[in-house]
Design a protein around this motif. Structure first.
Motif, PDB file in Angstrom:
ATOM      1  N   SER A 257       0.848  -1.194   0.000  1.00  0.00           N
ATOM      2  CA  SER A 257       0.000   0.000   0.000  1.00  0.00           C
ATOM      3  C   SER A 257       0.883   1.243   0.000  1.00  0.00           C
ATOM      4  O   SER A 257       2.045   1.194   0.436  1.00  0.00           O
ATOM      5  CB  SER A 257      -0.908  -0.002   1.240  1.00  0.00           C
ATOM      6  N   PRO A 258       0.368   2.365  -0.485  1.00  0.00           N
ATOM      7  CA  PRO A 258       1.143   3.610  -0.500  1.00  0.00           C
ATOM      8  C   PRO A 258       1.595   3.987   0.909  1.00  0.00           C
ATOM      9  O   PRO A 258       0.834   3.890   1.874  1.00  0.00           O
ATOM     10  CB  PRO A 258       0.149   4.630  -1.063  1.00  0.00           C
ATOM     11  N   GLY A 259       2.822   4.398   1.016  1.00  0.00           N
ATOM     12  CA  GLY A 259       3.355   4.828   2.301  1.00  0.00           C
ATOM     13  C   GLY A 259       3.943   3.713   3.147  1.00  0.00           C
ATOM     14  O   GLY A 259       4.590   3.981   4.166  1.00  0.00           O
ATOM     15  N   GLU A 260       3.729   2.462   2.759  1.00  0.00           N
ATOM     16  CA  GLU A 260       4.282   1.354   3.539  1.00  0.00           C
ATOM     17  C   GLU A 260       5.790   1.242   3.306  1.00  0.00           C
ATOM     18  O   GLU A 260       6.270   1.344   2.176  1.00  0.00           O
ATOM     19  CB  GLU A 260       3.618   0.038   3.142  1.00  0.00           C
ATOM     20  N   ARG A 261       6.516   1.058   4.391  1.00  0.00           N
ATOM     21  CA  ARG A 261       7.961   0.832   4.305  1.00  0.00           C
ATOM     22  C   ARG A 261       8.257  -0.622   4.686  1.00  0.00           C
ATOM     23  O   ARG A 261       7.867  -1.068   5.763  1.00  0.00           O
ATOM     24  CB  ARG A 261       8.725   1.772   5.239  1.00  0.00           C
ATOM     25  N   THR A 262       8.929  -1.324   3.815  1.00  0.00           N
ATOM     26  CA  THR A 262       9.227  -2.724   4.057  1.00  0.00           C
ATOM     27  C   THR A 262      10.727  -2.910   4.300  1.00  0.00           C
ATOM     28  O   THR A 262      11.537  -2.059   3.934  1.00  0.00           O
ATOM     29  CB  THR A 262       8.834  -3.590   2.847  1.00  0.00           C
ATOM     30  N   PRO A 263      11.106  -4.036   4.898  1.00  0.00           N
ATOM     31  CA  PRO A 263      12.527  -4.370   4.911  1.00  0.00           C
ATOM     32  C   PRO A 263      12.991  -4.645   3.482  1.00  0.00           C
ATOM     33  O   PRO A 263      12.169  -4.914   2.594  1.00  0.00           O
ATOM     34  CB  PRO A 263      12.599  -5.630   5.775  1.00  0.00           C
TER      35      PRO A 263
ATOM     36  N   ASP B 283      11.387   5.797  -0.298  1.00  0.00           N
ATOM     37  CA  ASP B 283      10.318   6.010   0.670  1.00  0.00           C
ATOM     38  C   ASP B 283       9.479   4.758   0.909  1.00  0.00           C
ATOM     39  O   ASP B 283       8.533   4.787   1.699  1.00  0.00           O
ATOM     40  CB  ASP B 283       9.417   7.185   0.259  1.00  0.00           C
ATOM     41  N   ASP B 284       9.809   3.643   0.224  1.00  0.00           N
ATOM     42  CA  ASP B 284       9.094   2.398   0.467  1.00  0.00           C
ATOM     43  C   ASP B 284       9.982   1.348   1.148  1.00  0.00           C
ATOM     44  O   ASP B 284       9.626   0.177   1.226  1.00  0.00           O
ATOM     45  CB  ASP B 284       8.519   1.827  -0.835  1.00  0.00           C
ATOM     46  N   VAL B 285      11.143   1.790   1.643  1.00  0.00           N
ATOM     47  CA  VAL B 285      12.068   0.898   2.349  1.00  0.00           C
ATOM     48  C   VAL B 285      12.282   1.415   3.761  1.00  0.00           C
ATOM     49  O   VAL B 285      12.493   2.619   3.970  1.00  0.00           O
ATOM     50  CB  VAL B 285      13.425   0.803   1.614  1.00  0.00           C
ATOM     51  N   ASP B 286      12.225   0.528   4.734  1.00  0.00           N
ATOM     52  CA  ASP B 286      12.545   0.880   6.119  1.00  0.00           C
ATOM     53  C   ASP B 286      14.066   0.964   6.242  1.00  0.00           C
ATOM     54  O   ASP B 286      14.759  -0.058   6.114  1.00  0.00           O
ATOM     55  CB  ASP B 286      12.002  -0.186   7.065  1.00  0.00           C
ATOM     56  N   PRO B 287      14.621   2.149   6.482  1.00  0.00           N
ATOM     57  CA  PRO B 287      16.082   2.306   6.485  1.00  0.00           C
ATOM     58  C   PRO B 287      16.778   1.550   7.608  1.00  0.00           C
ATOM     59  O   PRO B 287      17.994   1.363   7.563  1.00  0.00           O
ATOM     60  CB  PRO B 287      16.268   3.819   6.637  1.00  0.00           C
ATOM     61  N   GLU B 288      16.010   1.097   8.608  1.00  0.00           N
ATOM     62  CA  GLU B 288      16.600   0.355   9.723  1.00  0.00           C
ATOM     63  C   GLU B 288      16.505  -1.155   9.538  1.00  0.00           C
ATOM     64  O   GLU B 288      16.944  -1.906  10.413  1.00  0.00           O
ATOM     65  CB  GLU B 288      15.895   0.753  11.035  1.00  0.00           C
ATOM     66  N   ARG B 289      15.938  -1.585   8.417  1.00  0.00           N
ATOM     67  CA  ARG B 289      15.775  -3.033   8.203  1.00  0.00           C
ATOM     68  C   ARG B 289      16.289  -3.419   6.820  1.00  0.00           C
ATOM     69  O   ARG B 289      15.536  -3.787   5.928  1.00  0.00           O
ATOM     70  CB  ARG B 289      14.310  -3.438   8.379  1.00  0.00           C
TER      71      ARG B 289
ATOM     72  N   ASP C 244      10.280 -15.507  -3.813  1.00  0.00           N
ATOM     73  CA  ASP C 244      10.037 -16.014  -2.464  1.00  0.00           C
ATOM     74  C   ASP C 244      10.258 -14.920  -1.422  1.00  0.00           C
ATOM     75  O   ASP C 244       9.486 -14.791  -0.466  1.00  0.00           O
ATOM     76  CB  ASP C 244      10.961 -17.199  -2.191  1.00  0.00           C
ATOM     77  N   LEU C 245      11.292 -14.107  -1.590  1.00  0.00           N
ATOM     78  CA  LEU C 245      11.524 -12.991  -0.669  1.00  0.00           C
ATOM     79  C   LEU C 245      10.371 -11.998  -0.726  1.00  0.00           C
ATOM     80  O   LEU C 245       9.902 -11.503   0.313  1.00  0.00           O
ATOM     81  CB  LEU C 245      12.837 -12.286  -1.008  1.00  0.00           C
ATOM     82  N   LEU C 246       9.897 -11.684  -1.926  1.00  0.00           N
ATOM     83  CA  LEU C 246       8.776 -10.753  -2.063  1.00  0.00           C
ATOM     84  C   LEU C 246       7.540 -11.280  -1.353  1.00  0.00           C
ATOM     85  O   LEU C 246       6.826 -10.527  -0.681  1.00  0.00           O
ATOM     86  CB  LEU C 246       8.478 -10.510  -3.542  1.00  0.00           C
ATOM     87  N   ALA C 247       7.280 -12.579  -1.496  1.00  0.00           N
ATOM     88  CA  ALA C 247       6.127 -13.170  -0.834  1.00  0.00           C
ATOM     89  C   ALA C 247       6.241 -13.114   0.681  1.00  0.00           C
ATOM     90  O   ALA C 247       5.227 -13.148   1.392  1.00  0.00           O
ATOM     91  CB  ALA C 247       5.957 -14.618  -1.292  1.00  0.00           C
ATOM     92  N   ARG C 248       7.453 -13.013   1.183  1.00  0.00           N
ATOM     93  CA  ARG C 248       7.679 -12.919   2.628  1.00  0.00           C
ATOM     94  C   ARG C 248       7.697 -11.476   3.126  1.00  0.00           C
ATOM     95  O   ARG C 248       7.975 -11.203   4.288  1.00  0.00           O
ATOM     96  CB  ARG C 248       8.990 -13.609   2.998  1.00  0.00           C
ATOM     97  N   GLY C 249       7.403 -10.526   2.214  1.00  0.00           N
ATOM     98  CA  GLY C 249       7.323  -9.128   2.610  1.00  0.00           C
ATOM     99  C   GLY C 249       8.638  -8.392   2.586  1.00  0.00           C
ATOM    100  O   GLY C 249       8.783  -7.339   3.221  1.00  0.00           O
ATOM    101  N   VAL C 250       9.611  -8.914   1.841  1.00  0.00           N
ATOM    102  CA  VAL C 250      10.940  -8.293   1.767  1.00  0.00           C
ATOM    103  C   VAL C 250      11.170  -7.764   0.354  1.00  0.00           C
ATOM    104  O   VAL C 250      11.110  -8.523  -0.623  1.00  0.00           O
ATOM    105  CB  VAL C 250      12.044  -9.305   2.126  1.00  0.00           C
ATOM    106  N   SER C 251      11.442  -6.480   0.232  1.00  0.00           N
ATOM    107  CA  SER C 251      11.790  -5.896  -1.064  1.00  0.00           C
ATOM    108  C   SER C 251      13.199  -6.326  -1.453  1.00  0.00           C
ATOM    109  O   SER C 251      14.024  -6.652  -0.594  1.00  0.00           O
ATOM    110  CB  SER C 251      11.701  -4.373  -1.003  1.00  0.00           C
ATOM    111  N   VAL C 252      13.492  -6.294  -2.759  1.00  0.00           N
ATOM    112  CA  VAL C 252      14.772  -6.823  -3.240  1.00  0.00           C
ATOM    113  C   VAL C 252      15.413  -5.864  -4.239  1.00  0.00           C
ATOM    114  O   VAL C 252      14.754  -5.408  -5.180  1.00  0.00           O
ATOM    115  CB  VAL C 252      14.599  -8.195  -3.909  1.00  0.00           C
ATOM    116  N   LEU C 253      16.692  -5.594  -4.007  1.00  0.00           N
ATOM    117  CA  LEU C 253      17.531  -4.906  -4.988  1.00  0.00           C
ATOM    118  C   LEU C 253      18.538  -5.930  -5.484  1.00  0.00           C
ATOM    119  O   LEU C 253      19.474  -6.295  -4.770  1.00  0.00           O
ATOM    120  CB  LEU C 253      18.250  -3.714  -4.373  1.00  0.00           C
TER     121      LEU C 253
END
Length: 399
Positions: free
Chosen positions: A155-161, A229-235, A183-192
Motif C-alpha cells: 500500500s502507499p506509504g508502507e515501508r518494508t525491509p 520512501d518504500d524501504v525501512d532504512p533500519e531493516r 520467495d523474498l517478495l512473498a515474505r514481505g521483503v523488497s529486493v535490490l
C-alpha cells in the motif's frame, strides 16, 4: 519429481567435465521458477554429447536454444498471449546466460548474446503483471551499478525491509531472480538485485572491475535503499552467493547498516583458492574458464589478478560484524572446501550467527545448493525475513 530429475541430470551429464556438468545443473536448478524447461535442456545436451570441452560448440548450441525460445516468445506476443510470451522470454534468458559464460574473449558475439539475455529478462518483466519491476542505477564512484528493484510494499506509504542481493564471481542480477527473489517478495521483503563490481553488465558494459573492498559497492547500495520512501532504512539486509559469500560478509562487517547478512557459500581466503587452481594449471573444479579471473579483475595476467586477490581474505574483517549472520554451505562443495565455512563461521564476530551445512543425504551438498534449491532457498529467505522483521504477504506484489 523435478528435484529428482535435477539430481539425475547432474550425475548423468558430462561426468568427465565438472565445469560443463555444473553449468547444466545451474540451468536445471531454475526449472521450478520458470527459468528453464527440462526437455529444452535435454535437447541441448544431446547436441553437445561427444563434444565435451568444446566451449565454442557450447556457445553455439545454448545460443541457438535461446534464439529458438525467444522466437516462441515473440510469436506469442504477436498473438496477444502475454503469459506465454513472458514464460518463453524467461527461459530464453537462462539459455543465453548459459551460452555466454564460457565465451572468451568477450567479443562482439559474446556481448550480443549477453545483450539478448538482458533484453529477454526485461521483456519478461514487462509482461509479468504480478510485480512492478524497476530498472535502476545505483550511484557508485564516478559511474553507476545497474540493478533491478522490486518493492514488497502492499500500500502507499508502507515501508518494508529490503535485501541487497548480489551474485558471485560469474552470475548476474537476472539469474538472481530465479534463485529466490519471488520467495523474498512473498515474505514481505523488497529486493535490490545488483550487478556489482566485476559482475554482469557492470563489468561488460561499464568497465567496473572486481575489487577486494566490496563494502564500497555494498554501502552505495545501502545509501540507495535508505533513500527510498518504500524501504525501512533500519531493516536492510544483504544476501549473496558463491564468491558473493565474500561480498556480503565484507559489506556487513564494514557497514553496520546491514542488520542481517546471508553468505550463500563460504569464502575465507580467495587468494589461496585461486593460487591452488593456478598451480594445478586450472585442473581443479572451476565454474567458468580460468580466463574469467583476468577479465573480471581488469588485469593483464594471472599474476596481476592474484595481486588483486591479495585483499580477498576475511580473517581480519569478519570479527567486526555485529548484525545477524547466516552462513550456508554444502558438505560436498567441489569449488570451496567445507573447512573454509567452519573457519569463516568461527571468526565471525556476530553475536547472532548460524551455520547451515547441507548434506548429501538431504540434498543441497553441491556448490550453493544448486542440486536442490527447493530446500535451500526457503531456509535462507525465512531466516532473512525473520531477522529483518518482515510480515509475509498473502499474495504477490502487484503493479
Amino acid at each position: 519429481m523435478v528435484a529428482a530429475i535435477r539430481q539425475a541430470e547432474w550425475h548423468a551429464q558430462f561426468p568427465e567435465d565438472y565445469r560443463w556438468s555444473y553449468n547444466v545443473m545451474l540451468v536445471l536448478a531454475v526449472i521450478p521458477s520458470g527459468g528453464a524447461e527440462v526437455g529444452e535442456v535435454d535437447r541441448v545436451c544431446r547436441r553437445l554429447a561427444g563434444h565435451v570441452g568444446d566451449d565454442e560448440r557450447w556457445f553455439r548450441e545454448w545460443r541457438a536454444m535461446g534464439d529458438q525460445v525467444r522466437a516462441l516468445a515473440e510469436e506469442a506476443r504477436e498473438l496477444g498471449d502475454r503469459r506465454a510470451a513472458m514464460g518463453h522470454y524467461r527461459r530464453a534468458t537462462s539459455y543465453y546466460f548459459a551460452a555466454e559464460r564460457f565465451r572468451f574473449p568477450k567479443d562482439d558475439e559474446a556481448l550480443d548474446a549477453y545483450r539478448a539475455m538482458v533484453d529477454c529478462f526485461r521483456l519478461s518483466a514487462e509482461l509479468d503483471d504480478r510485480y512492478r519491476v524497476e530498472y535502476v542505477d545505483v550511484p557508485y564512484e564516478d559511474t553507476a551499478l545497474p540493478g533491478i528493484f522490486v518493492s514488497a510494499a502492499r500500500s502507499p506509504g508502507e515501508r518494508t525491509p529490503a535485501v541487497l542481493f548480489m551474485s558471485g564471481f560469474d552470475g548476474n542480477k537476472e539469474h538472481n531472480w530465479f534463485l529466490g527473489v519471488e520467495d523474498l517478495l512473498a515474505r514481505g521483503v523488497s529486493v535490490l538485485s545488483l550487478d556489482s563490481p566485476g559482475v554482469g553488465e557492470a563489468v561488460r558494459f561499464r568497465g567496473v572491475s572486481l575489487r577486494h573492498d566490496y563494502e564500497v559497492a555494498g554501502s552505495a547500495a545501502a545509501d540507495w535503499l535508505q533513500g527510498r520512501d518504500d524501504v525501512d532504512p533500519e531493516r536492510i539486509g544483504v544476501l549473496a552467493l558463491s564468491l558473493g559469500g565474500y561480498y556480503s560478509s565484507r559489506s556487513a562487517s564494514m557497514d553496520p547498516r546491514f542488520k542481517a547478512c546471508a553468505a550463500w557459500g563460504a569464502i575465507w581466503d580467495y587468494h589461496r583458492v585461486w593460487s591452488e587452481r593456478i598451480e594445478a594449471a586450472f585442473a581443479k573444479q572451476l565454474p567458468v574458464p580460468g580466463e574469467h579471473l583476468v577479465w573480471s579483475t581488469g588485469t593483464g595476467s594471472t599474476q596481476e589478478a592474484l595481486q588483486v586477490l591479495e585483499g580477498f581474505r576475511l580473517a581480519d574483517v569478519v570479527p567486526r560484524m555485529k548484525g545477524a549472520f547466516l552462513l550456508v554451505h554444502g558438505e560436498d562443495d567441489q569449488q570451496v572446501p567445507v573447512s573454509d565455512a567452519h573457519l569463516l563461521f568461527e571468526a565471525c564476530g556476530s553475536p547472532d550467527k548460524t551455520l547451515r551445512i547441507f548434506t548429501a543425504e538431504e540434498g543441497g551438498a553441491q556448490h550453493c545448493q544448486m542440486d536442490n534449491l527447493s530446500i535451500a532457498v526457503p531456509e535462507i529467505n525465512r531466516w532473512l525475513a525473520d531477522r529483518l522483521g518482515a510480515s509475509a504477504t498473502s499474495s504477490a506484489t502487484s503493479r
